[in-house]
Design a protein around this motif. Structure first.
Motif, PDB file in Angstrom:
ATOM      1  N   UNK A  68      -0.677 -21.757   5.355  1.00 51.42           N
ATOM      2  CA  UNK A  68      -1.847 -22.411   5.486  1.00 51.42           C
ATOM      3  C   UNK A  68      -2.584 -21.932   4.109  1.00 51.42           C
ATOM      4  N   UNK A  69      -3.093 -23.106   3.431  1.00 51.38           N
ATOM      5  CA  UNK A  69      -3.931 -22.799   2.323  1.00 51.38           C
ATOM      6  C   UNK A  69      -5.161 -21.967   2.840  1.00 51.38           C
ATOM      7  N   UNK A  70      -5.904 -22.172   3.862  1.00 53.43           N
ATOM      8  CA  UNK A  70      -6.916 -21.432   4.352  1.00 53.43           C
ATOM      9  C   UNK A  70      -6.830 -19.873   4.428  1.00 53.43           C
ATOM     10  N   UNK A  71      -5.574 -19.506   5.259  1.00 52.61           N
ATOM     11  CA  UNK A  71      -5.286 -18.318   5.469  1.00 52.61           C
ATOM     12  C   UNK A  71      -4.613 -17.552   3.989  1.00 52.61           C
ATOM     13  N   UNK A  72      -4.048 -18.183   3.204  1.00 52.18           N
ATOM     14  CA  UNK A  72      -3.597 -17.781   1.845  1.00 52.18           C
ATOM     15  C   UNK A  72      -5.031 -17.444   1.075  1.00 52.18           C
ATOM     16  N   UNK A  73      -5.697 -18.378   1.247  1.00 51.25           N
ATOM     17  CA  UNK A  73      -7.209 -18.029   0.608  1.00 51.25           C
ATOM     18  C   UNK A  73      -7.898 -16.531   1.055  1.00 51.25           C
ATOM     19  N   UNK A  74      -7.759 -16.516   2.297  1.00 56.82           N
ATOM     20  CA  UNK A  74      -8.191 -15.233   3.015  1.00 56.82           C
ATOM     21  C   UNK A  74      -7.515 -14.081   2.285  1.00 56.82           C
ATOM     22  N   UNK A  75      -5.863 -14.282   2.466  1.00 56.65           N
ATOM     23  CA  UNK A  75      -5.147 -13.098   1.718  1.00 56.65           C
ATOM     24  C   UNK A  75      -5.798 -12.686   0.371  1.00 56.65           C
ATOM     25  N   UNK A  76      -5.809 -13.782  -0.529  1.00 55.39           N
ATOM     26  CA  UNK A  76      -6.110 -13.538  -1.822  1.00 55.39           C
ATOM     27  C   UNK A  76      -7.552 -12.954  -2.034  1.00 55.39           C
ATOM     28  N   UNK A  77      -8.516 -13.174  -1.133  1.00 52.84           N
ATOM     29  CA  UNK A  77      -9.636 -12.605  -1.206  1.00 52.84           C
ATOM     30  C   UNK A  77     -10.042 -11.326  -0.824  1.00 52.84           C
ATOM     31  N   UNK A  78      -9.007 -10.872  -0.068  1.00 47.48           N
ATOM     32  CA  UNK A  78      -8.972  -9.540   0.345  1.00 47.48           C
ATOM     33  C   UNK A  78      -7.988  -8.845  -0.107  1.00 47.48           C
TER      34      UNK A  78
ATOM     35  N   UNK B  90       0.742 -17.737   7.899  1.00 46.54           N
ATOM     36  CA  UNK B  90       0.688 -18.930   8.770  1.00 46.54           C
ATOM     37  C   UNK B  90      -0.586 -19.192   9.441  1.00 46.54           C
ATOM     38  N   UNK B  91      -1.109 -20.440   9.854  1.00 45.97           N
ATOM     39  CA  UNK B  91      -2.349 -20.468  10.468  1.00 45.97           C
ATOM     40  C   UNK B  91      -2.447 -20.697  11.921  1.00 45.97           C
ATOM     41  N   UNK B  92      -1.262 -20.110  12.547  1.00 49.34           N
ATOM     42  CA  UNK B  92      -1.212 -20.615  14.106  1.00 49.34           C
ATOM     43  C   UNK B  92      -2.404 -19.494  14.736  1.00 49.34           C
ATOM     44  N   UNK B  93      -2.728 -19.587  16.014  1.00 46.39           N
ATOM     45  CA  UNK B  93      -3.757 -18.594  16.415  1.00 46.39           C
ATOM     46  C   UNK B  93      -3.240 -17.309  16.379  1.00 46.39           C
TER      47      UNK B  93
ATOM     48  N   UNK C 285      11.417 -24.558  -4.470  1.00 48.71           N
ATOM     49  CA  UNK C 285      10.942 -23.407  -4.850  1.00 48.71           C
ATOM     50  C   UNK C 285       9.596 -23.751  -5.795  1.00 48.71           C
ATOM     51  N   UNK C 286       9.754 -24.549  -6.773  1.00 42.71           N
ATOM     52  CA  UNK C 286       8.895 -24.590  -7.638  1.00 42.71           C
ATOM     53  C   UNK C 286       7.606 -25.325  -7.076  1.00 42.71           C
ATOM     54  N   UNK C 287       7.906 -26.128  -6.258  1.00 42.28           N
ATOM     55  CA  UNK C 287       6.611 -26.825  -5.519  1.00 42.28           C
ATOM     56  C   UNK C 287       5.555 -25.694  -4.816  1.00 42.28           C
ATOM     57  N   UNK C 288       6.622 -24.935  -4.248  1.00 41.74           N
ATOM     58  CA  UNK C 288       5.965 -23.564  -3.341  1.00 41.74           C
ATOM     59  C   UNK C 288       5.089 -22.828  -4.520  1.00 41.74           C
ATOM     60  N   UNK C 289       6.059 -22.462  -5.468  1.00 42.33           N
ATOM     61  CA  UNK C 289       5.358 -21.398  -6.405  1.00 42.33           C
ATOM     62  C   UNK C 289       4.007 -21.953  -7.034  1.00 42.33           C
ATOM     63  N   UNK C 290       4.106 -23.277  -7.062  1.00 39.65           N
ATOM     64  CA  UNK C 290       2.891 -23.996  -7.931  1.00 39.65           C
ATOM     65  C   UNK C 290       1.797 -23.912  -6.880  1.00 39.65           C
ATOM     66  N   UNK C 291       1.760 -23.779  -5.655  1.00 42.74           N
ATOM     67  CA  UNK C 291       0.762 -23.583  -4.652  1.00 42.74           C
ATOM     68  C   UNK C 291       0.029 -22.129  -4.945  1.00 42.74           C
ATOM     69  N   UNK C 292       0.835 -21.468  -5.433  1.00 45.16           N
ATOM     70  CA  UNK C 292       0.409 -19.883  -5.825  1.00 45.16           C
ATOM     71  C   UNK C 292      -0.490 -19.773  -6.958  1.00 45.16           C
ATOM     72  N   UNK C 293      -0.093 -20.871  -7.969  1.00 43.39           N
ATOM     73  CA  UNK C 293      -0.860 -20.974  -9.215  1.00 43.39           C
ATOM     74  C   UNK C 293      -2.196 -21.368  -8.853  1.00 43.39           C
ATOM     75  N   UNK C 294      -2.040 -22.431  -7.923  1.00 41.72           N
ATOM     76  CA  UNK C 294      -3.605 -22.978  -7.445  1.00 41.72           C
ATOM     77  C   UNK C 294      -4.430 -22.101  -6.741  1.00 41.72           C
ATOM     78  N   UNK C 295      -3.786 -21.259  -6.073  1.00 47.20           N
ATOM     79  CA  UNK C 295      -4.482 -20.142  -5.299  1.00 47.20           C
ATOM     80  C   UNK C 295      -5.286 -19.080  -6.360  1.00 47.20           C
ATOM     81  N   UNK C 296      -4.736 -19.054  -7.485  1.00 50.52           N
ATOM     82  CA  UNK C 296      -5.576 -18.356  -8.591  1.00 50.52           C
ATOM     83  C   UNK C 296      -4.597 -17.196  -8.850  1.00 50.52           C
ATOM     84  N   UNK C 297      -3.215 -17.078  -8.451  1.00 50.33           N
ATOM     85  CA  UNK C 297      -2.399 -15.968  -9.020  1.00 50.33           C
ATOM     86  C   UNK C 297      -2.037 -16.256 -10.264  1.00 50.33           C
ATOM     87  N   UNK C 298      -1.607 -15.026 -10.905  1.00 47.71           N
ATOM     88  CA  UNK C 298      -1.048 -15.520 -12.587  1.00 47.71           C
ATOM     89  C   UNK C 298       0.245 -15.763 -12.361  1.00 47.71           C
TER      90      UNK C 298
END
Length: 366
Positions: free
Chosen positions: A247-257, A210-213, A281-294
């Motif tokens: 949050x895409x931004x938070x998910x990208x941080x998780x992937x980076x680290x 999540x992208x909350x404070x 579910x398929x839409x959510x899974x597609x977001x993780x393909x976008x993030x670079x997961x196999x």
């Protein structure tokens, strides 16, 4: 008696082409593509097959608004063969949720909300008296084949002035019932530094992206020490996308680290199914393909990883002799606009689409 049928020319995520023969509700053969025999042949050339998708965080009690939906609307109609209701009901209504399984085809389990009123109100932990320990233990004992854990939502709008106390009580109930906790994290107070240290091996943090404070990453995107410590202790990380928790931004941080991808879940209910940003579910899974997961990592997060956490490994494999729970899906190489919970839009180039399921031995097209 269920008829013998063949899913022909399907492929695993490693591209291996196979036939799967189902007879009397169970997987009878997993054999070379084109060689399976049965009275009914379903040719799905070019389609992927996996064990049935498992969504570890949904809301499937339609009577409670706004967080509710029909079981099959968020299950088999979107390629998901097993859903886990994440605390819609407490002890007052868990019997009704159990009974609702009788009219559904999707497999259903649940986390029991530690508040006896469940999501009848969205501030269900604001009154400590609504946590009735004896009722929790009674419900767990009565529905032990159905209840997989205890749910506690630790965010400001839920606990109000109760602070960290609901989680302390839930921790004690976890020890008494031998059930893990699923803990919703959100806005403070209580702070994330108060919440996470109370979690133990096998517990679940849902909404970890999540992208909350009050999230698990600092302003530069680096994981907080409490997150690193939680991972070291063996705490399970669950996406729980929802209206406000991905949050895409938070998910990208998780992937980076290199934060491990444990389970991808939707936190789906009627509003975010119809209006987004979840949809299915398929839409959510597609977001993780976008993030670079196999594709392998993404599908394992809704099959093997989820089934293993549930201690039901048979739900996460394709093995002769097991009850047949399978998902058929395609991966389309085409542009797709993806939206996170903060309205951030990204354009991916691959889209997962559910095509059908075999649920408890019965084939159903999506």
């Amino acid at each position: 008696m269920k008829e013998r049928f063949v899913l022909r020319n399907v492929k695993r995520v490693n591209e291996e082409q196979i036939d799967i023969v189902v007879e009397n509700g169970k997987i009878a053969e997993v054999t070379k593509a084109g060689s399976g025999h049965g009275r009914l042949i379903f040719d799905y050339s070019g389609m992927y097959v996996s064990s049935g998708w498992v969504d570890l965080h949904v809301h499937a009690f339609p009577e409670f608004s706004p967080y509710g939906d029909e079981i099959d609307e968020i299950g088999i109609k979107h390629g998901v063969t097993t859903i886990v209701d994440a605390g819609s009901c407490g002890a007052d209504r868990i019997a009704d949720l159990v009974k609702s399984r009788e009219q559904a085809k999707t497999n259903l389990f649940a986390f029991l909300n530690v508040s006896r009123i469940g999501l009848k109100r969205v501030d269900e932990l604001s009154n400590i008296e609504w946590i009735n320990k004896e009722k929790v233990k009674q419900a767990v004992n009565e529905y032990q084949d159905f209840i997989v854990g205890l749910k506690v939502r630790m965010s400001k709008s839920v606990v109000l002035d109760s602070g960290i106390e609901p989680l302390r009580i839930a921790r004690g109930l976890s020890e008494e019932t031998s059930l893990p906790l699923m803990v919703h994290i959100g806005s403070a107070p209580p702070s994330i530094e108060e919440v996470i240290p109370l979690l133990e091996k096998g517990d679940v943090i849902t909404h970890y992206l999540n992208g909350k404070e009050n999230n698990l990453f600092d302003n530069e995107g680096k994981p907080l020490q409490v997150l690193s410590d939680a991972i070291e202790r063996g705490i399970h990380l669950d996406v729980g996308h929802g209206n406000a928790s991905f949050s895409f931004k938070v998910a990208e941080s998780a992937k980076q680290y290199q934060i491990g991808l444990n389970t991808i879940s939707t936190d789906i209910y009627r509003k975010n199914r119809l209006d987004g940003p979840v949809y299915n579910m398929a839409n959510v899974l597609s977001k993780f393909l976008y993030l670079g997961y196999s594709l392998k990592e993404v599908i394992e997060a809704v099959t093997t990883n989820a089934a293993n956490w549930l201690k039901k490994p048979e739900l996460g494999r394709i093995q002769v002799g097991d009850v047949a729970n399978l998902t058929l899906f395609s991966v389309q190489n085409e542009p797709v606009t993806l939206i996170d919970s903060e309205g951030d839009k990204r354009v991916g180039n691959r889209r997962i689409e559910a095509k059908g399921v075999v649920v408890n031995g019965t084939f159903i097209e999506c």
